[in-house]
Design an enzyme around this catalytic site. Sequence first.
Site, short mmCIF file in Angstrom:
data_model
loop_
_atom_site.label_atom_id
_atom_site.label_comp_id
_atom_site.label_asym_id
_atom_site.label_seq_id
_atom_site.Cartn_x
_atom_site.Cartn_y
_atom_site.Cartn_z
NE ARG A 94 -46.45 13.31 19.14
CZ ARG A 94 -46.88 14.06 18.11
NH1 ARG A 94 -47.51 13.49 17.09
NH2 ARG A 94 -46.70 15.37 18.11
CG ASP A 241 -53.53 17.30 18.95
OD1 ASP A 241 -53.52 18.39 18.35
OD2 ASP A 241 -53.06 16.25 18.48
CG ASN A 251 -55.04 21.82 16.70
OD1 ASN A 251 -54.98 20.60 16.53
ND2 ASN A 251 -55.02 22.66 15.68
O1 MRU Z 1 -47.95 16.77 16.04
P1 MRU Z 1 -49.09 16.28 15.21
O2 MRU Z 1 -48.85 16.37 13.75
O3 MRU Z 1 -49.56 14.91 15.65
O4 MRU Z 1 -50.27 17.29 15.56
C1 MRU Z 1 -51.51 17.12 14.92
C2 MRU Z 1 -52.48 18.20 15.21
O5 MRU Z 1 -52.23 19.08 15.98
C3 MRU Z 1 -53.82 18.07 14.57
O6 MRU Z 1 -54.36 19.32 14.29
C4 MRU Z 1 -54.76 17.34 15.53
O7 MRU Z 1 -54.20 16.13 15.91
C5 MRU Z 1 -56.10 17.11 14.97
S1 MRU Z 1 -56.09 15.85 13.78
C6 MRU Z 1 -57.64 15.49 13.25
#
Ligand code: MRU
Length: 348
Positions: A94, A241, A251
């Site tokens: 990712r 993120d 995010n």
């Molecule tokens: O696609 P995801 O579910 O991995 O995305 C997660 C998010 O966007 C969260 O808000 C982010 O990782 C912060 S987690 C503490």
Amino acid sequence: MRENFFSLRTVMWEEGCVKMIDQTALPQRLVYKTFDSWEGVADAIRRMVIRGAPAIGVAAAMGVALAADRSRSEGRDQLLKEIDRAAEGLRRTRPTAVNLFWGIDRVVATARRAGPSVDKIRDATVEEAKRMAEEDVESNRRLGAFGAPLLDDGDVVMTQCNAGALATVGYGTALGVIRAAREAGKCVKVIVNETRPALQGSRLTAFELVRDGFHCTLISDTAVGFMMSSGRVDKVIVGADRITRDGYVFNKIGTYQVAVLAQRHGIPFYPAAPRSTFDLKRTHDQIVIEERAYDEVVRVKGRRIAPKGIPVANPAFDKTPPELVTCIVTDFGLIRSPIEQNLQTVIG
Ligand code: MRU
């Protein structure tokens, strides 16, 4: 004081394997999956069996450790090559959350520093990955303590996606602040945005808040503006993120529109993230936003909800510019406005 620590660990090292909560089965079933190869961990990250920036950082670190621990290499060079190959495979899972790369790089660096003995390299990588899991929970606790004073007794706080215990090893970032406020004796209610298309809000955030006895209300993403304009939201807290050196907060998709609406209605907008989420090497225009499968948008529970042949865009993340951010909560303090300038002085 009420104990409200989400007692489950999202990811752990157990008997030479990586064990994690299968987040694709939530909220219906709380089940674990165990992996004995780095390829299995990479696949789990890609399919979002585990997700959330800090959680995938630790899982990827454990994936590298798994490659080292299971290797039959008898010499240092060969073992380091195998570790590099696993690291490369895990890096390709990712692209957006910087914690993933941070976690991998940290374990690879530990392996390189461990000296000539293959046994020492194996042990050092496993110990480092386990340490990172412990540190994650500790840093979320610290972050929660810094953020809790921003919330007042009686506040209604909106959150997007899941930045809770399930997105970390435990306790959470955005939800860590909410947990810490409750531990400080404040009554905080939460509005959970469902977060289409993968529904991390309704499936995961709602799951852990209900499990921990929080007062929470689930809304569809399309209700965000109305809830704010009718005075039903006091503050917004989200995770991140990646936070780039120019202060942009990457995010979950939808965060940017929540931030725009929050500013329109004079509602404070607080991203919460540990040090491992900051990318001080890059600016916002250098970051790849993950594009996920079109099926996430055109199907709900396997059932098609859009005509065949319809073109679809499915960006998984967005970026919020610093001028929409009131203050960033981190595990080493608060970064206040002007974000870009203060970010450089606080952690630059
Ligand atoms: O696609 P995801 O579910 O991995 O995305 C997660 C998010 O966007 C969260 O808000 C982010 O990782 C912060 S987690 C503490």
